[in-house]
Design an enzyme around this catalytic site. Structure first.
Site, PDB file in Angstrom:
ATOM      1  N   HIS A 130     128.889  12.694   8.315  1.00  0.00           N
ATOM      2  CA  HIS A 130     127.750  13.471   8.802  1.00  0.00           C
ATOM      3  C   HIS A 130     126.883  12.740   9.835  1.00  0.00           C
ATOM      4  CE1 HIS A 130     128.908  15.983   5.569  1.00  0.00           C
ATOM      5  NE2 HIS A 130     128.227  15.399   4.615  1.00  0.00           N
ATOM      6  N   GLU A 141     118.167  10.777   0.163  1.00  0.00           N
ATOM      7  CA  GLU A 141     118.319  11.855  -0.820  1.00  0.00           C
ATOM      8  C   GLU A 141     117.649  11.438  -2.127  1.00  0.00           C
ATOM      9  OE1 GLU A 141     122.122  14.304  -0.510  1.00  0.00           O
ATOM     10  OE2 GLU A 141     122.828  12.263  -0.277  1.00  0.00           O
ATOM     11  N   HIS A 169     129.964  19.596   7.276  1.00  0.00           N
ATOM     12  CA  HIS A 169     129.022  20.716   7.187  1.00  0.00           C
ATOM     13  C   HIS A 169     127.705  20.453   7.929  1.00  0.00           C
ATOM     14  CE1 HIS A 169     127.041  18.634   3.807  1.00  0.00           C
ATOM     15  NE2 HIS A 169     126.016  19.434   4.015  1.00  0.00           N
ATOM     16  N   LYS A 197     124.937  23.173  10.293  1.00  0.00           N
ATOM     17  CA  LYS A 197     123.511  23.434  10.044  1.00  0.00           C
ATOM     18  C   LYS A 197     122.904  24.038  11.304  1.00  0.00           C
ATOM     19  CE  LYS A 197     122.800  19.653   6.723  1.00  0.00           C
ATOM     20  NZ  LYS A 197     122.227  20.224   5.527  1.00  0.00           N
ATOM     21  N   ASP A 208     130.908   8.643   2.347  1.00  0.00           N
ATOM     22  CA  ASP A 208     130.450   9.997   1.993  1.00  0.00           C
ATOM     23  C   ASP A 208     129.573  10.588   3.092  1.00  0.00           C
ATOM     24  OD1 ASP A 208     129.988  12.261   0.387  1.00  0.00           O
ATOM     25  OD2 ASP A 208     128.185  11.385  -0.519  1.00  0.00           O
TER      26      ASP A 208
HETATM   27  C1  BG6 Z   1     127.744  15.986   1.085  1.00  0.00           C
HETATM   28  C2  BG6 Z   1     127.799  14.684   0.348  1.00  0.00           C
HETATM   29  O1  BG6 Z   1     128.757  16.039   2.061  1.00  0.00           O
HETATM   30  O2  BG6 Z   1     126.481  16.124   1.712  1.00  0.00           O
HETATM   31  C3  BG6 Z   1     126.700  14.627  -0.689  1.00  0.00           C
HETATM   32  O3  BG6 Z   1     129.071  14.544  -0.297  1.00  0.00           O
HETATM   33  C4  BG6 Z   1     125.348  14.911  -0.047  1.00  0.00           C
HETATM   34  O4  BG6 Z   1     126.691  13.370  -1.341  1.00  0.00           O
HETATM   35  C5  BG6 Z   1     125.406  16.190   0.788  1.00  0.00           C
HETATM   36  O5  BG6 Z   1     124.389  15.062  -1.090  1.00  0.00           O
HETATM   37  C6  BG6 Z   1     124.122  16.403   1.576  1.00  0.00           C
HETATM   38  O6  BG6 Z   1     124.203  17.640   2.226  1.00  0.00           O
HETATM   39  P1  BG6 Z   1     122.906  18.541   2.497  1.00  0.00           P
HETATM   40  O7  BG6 Z   1     123.412  19.724   3.246  1.00  0.00           O
HETATM   41  O8  BG6 Z   1     122.319  18.870   1.161  1.00  0.00           O
HETATM   42  O9  BG6 Z   1     121.995  17.674   3.309  1.00  0.00           O
END
Ligand code: BG6
Length: 491
Positions: A248, A224, A186, A190, A243
């Site tokens: 990402h 985070e 995902h 963004k 993860d």
């Molecule tokens: C997810 C992870 O793919 O991305 C999570 O599994 C993480 O652990 C999240 O918190 C962060 O995504 P975003 O869009 O909030 O930065």
């Protein structure tokens, strides 16, 4: 059609077939936080074609109970205006089949929904399930005869290492053709990630200096604040590297590092990203810091001796002409001091000989180009400029752009919304490829085979102390010394 609808591309939607979205893992954390609110927004904004949603998960619910779950999720997590009337309208389109009821029960429900939408309707299966569970779900779809006229979105992490990713790819291909598969990451959905492409390749200003001759090092920093949020089962077997990093952060790294693709299309973009992954040096465990926040082992569902990392920082290297000698420092973790998603490009410093001693040149770090990957995209370029008044004192100044200050801020789609819509449009551009994912697991193998021990850190910090040695002689950008300007709060 209103001007706003035209700007959003509502007309294009009319060309799309109606969809039955089959949501696996429908009561899970991702579904409640992002997928159901995202589908709700697509439904209400008319951005998606007509759709019906069939939820399924291991929970033994009926349709009414699941509708209540969906409405609650939308009211808690939707970032848009929420009204009970709109939620009730959305809930009408939602039904539920417990996974335990078996393939036939799922097939019956999906066919019923397809019948409501007409013969043109397609299916979109969203597998919001852990890697271990993915194969069983694919098998169920085959058994239920729900493969034809369908597409599948597979959640990350895709496998848990190289061999499991290869096995998963092979088993998907038993039933689904490659063009039916959408491996989602995902972060690529963004708005800000796509803006990296626009910024780099739609302007003549930066691309000529986008290489080792001008850039000293790069940071991709995604701390985070959130801790486990009830996801210990998933997290214990996954950890921060699988993860966030192999998924990402490496995907974002590819957008930052790749050569200009020949077209804004899936194959050219996939090929350039894969070239970056092929040029990456295998990770050296000595260049990796793994951390675990104090208190993690007391979380429900976590083993008392758990070695799972909740934090990881590492140095990645890309062995090609553009990037030789330019380290990429990556960091992410749970329970940290702040939640941020920052890419910093640090430029080489100039010779400073002409400035008098004490002028301040170079005192506040190198010039930086900074991208904030938040939904409200921001970018800033910092540079030294003269402090007004007599003499020659220098201060760090910056040029900043914030999407939220523009009139188009309301058009921004959340990452999952954008990507679900792209899958409905059969557009693979922002999805990852099997080859790329398998190569990234290869790059990661030395670390997975021989992980350094986890070091503890306190919640609310920036990670274990060893992160400073990792990046020396440079320094982590975060926490920022100067905060982003915020027009809304400035007088
Ligand atoms: C997810 C992870 O793919 O991305 C999570 O599994 C993480 O652990 C999240 O918190 C962060 O995504 P975003 O869009 O909030 O930065």
């Amino acid at each position: 059609m209103t001007g706003l609808e035209a700007a959003r591309g509502v007309k294009d939607v009319k060309k799309l077939p109606p969809h039955v979205v089959v949501l696996f893992g429908a009561t899970g954390d991702l579904a409640r936080r992002k997928l159901l609110p995202g589908l709700f927004h697509l439904f209400m904004s008319k951005l998606a074609p007509p759709m019906r949603i069939v939820g399924t998960s291991l929970d033994d619910l009926d349709t009414e109970e699941f509708r209540a779950v969906a409405v609650k999720a939308c009211s808690e997590f939707s970032s848009r205006v929420f009204t009970p009337e709109a939620a009730a309208e959305f809930a009408e389109t939602v039904s539920y089949v417990p996974q335990g009821a078996g393939a036939e029960a799922l097939a019956t429900q999906v066919r019923q929904e397809l019948a409501v939408l007409g013969t043109e309707a397609h299916m979109l299966h969203y597998l919001s399930v852990p890697p271990m569970a993915a194969m069983a779900v694919l098998e169920m779809l085959h058994e239920a005869d729900l493969v034809k006229k369908s597409r599948v979105i597979m959640e990350k992490p895709f496998g848990t290492d190289h061999d499991s990713a290869v096995a998963l790819n092979a088993s998907i291909h038993r039933w689904f053709k490659e063009e039916q598969i959408f491996r989602i990451d995902h972060f690529l959905g963004k708005e800000a990630a796509q803006n990296i492409l626009a910024f780099r390749f739609a302007n003549g200003l930066f691309e000529p200096i986008w290489n080792r001759n001008f850039i000293n090092y790069i940071q991709i920093d995604v701390p985070e604040k959130l801790a486990l949020e009830g996801r210990s089962h998933f997290y214990e077997s996954t950890g921060a590297f699988r993860d966030m990093v192999v998924t990402h952060l490496f995907q974002i790294l590819a957008f930052v590092a790749m050569e200009p693709p020949t077209a804004l299309a899936p194959n050219p973009i996939g090929e350039e990203k894969n070239k970056v992954f092929r040029s990456m040096r295998p990770l050296d465990p000595r260049n990796v810091v793994r951390g675990q926040y104090l208190g993690y082992r007391d979380e429900p569902g976590v083993a008392p001796e758990s070695q799972t990392e909740t934090f990881v920082a590492l140095k990645a290297e890309i062995d090609n002409w553009r990037w030789a000698g330019v380290p990429f420092y990556l960091r992410t973790g749970k329970g940290l001091a702040d939640g941020q998603r920052i890419i910093s490009i640090a430029f080489h410093e100039p010779p400073k000989s002409m400035f008098p001693e004490g002028s301040g040149v170079g005192q506040q770090g190198p010039d930086h180009l900074t991208f904030d990957l938040a939904d409200e995209f921001k970018v800033s370029l910092s540079f030294y400029g003269k402090r007004p008044g007599p003499g020659m004192k220098l201060d760090k100044l910056s040029l900043q752009f914030a999407m939220q200050e523009t009139e188009q801020a309301g058009l921004v789609l959340e990452a999952y919304e954008r990507l679900i819509l792209d899958a409905m449009k059969n557009d693979h551009t922002l999805f990852t490829t099997a080859e790329g994912i398998e190569r990234l697991w290869d790059v990661s193998a030395p670390l997975l085979d021989d992980p350094p021990p986890v070091r503890s850190y306190t919640q609310g910090s920036w990670g274990p102390n060893a992160i400073h040695q990792l990046i020396a002689p440079h320094a982590w950008r975060l926490p920022f010394e100067r905060i982003w300007r915020n027009k809304k709060t400035e007088s």
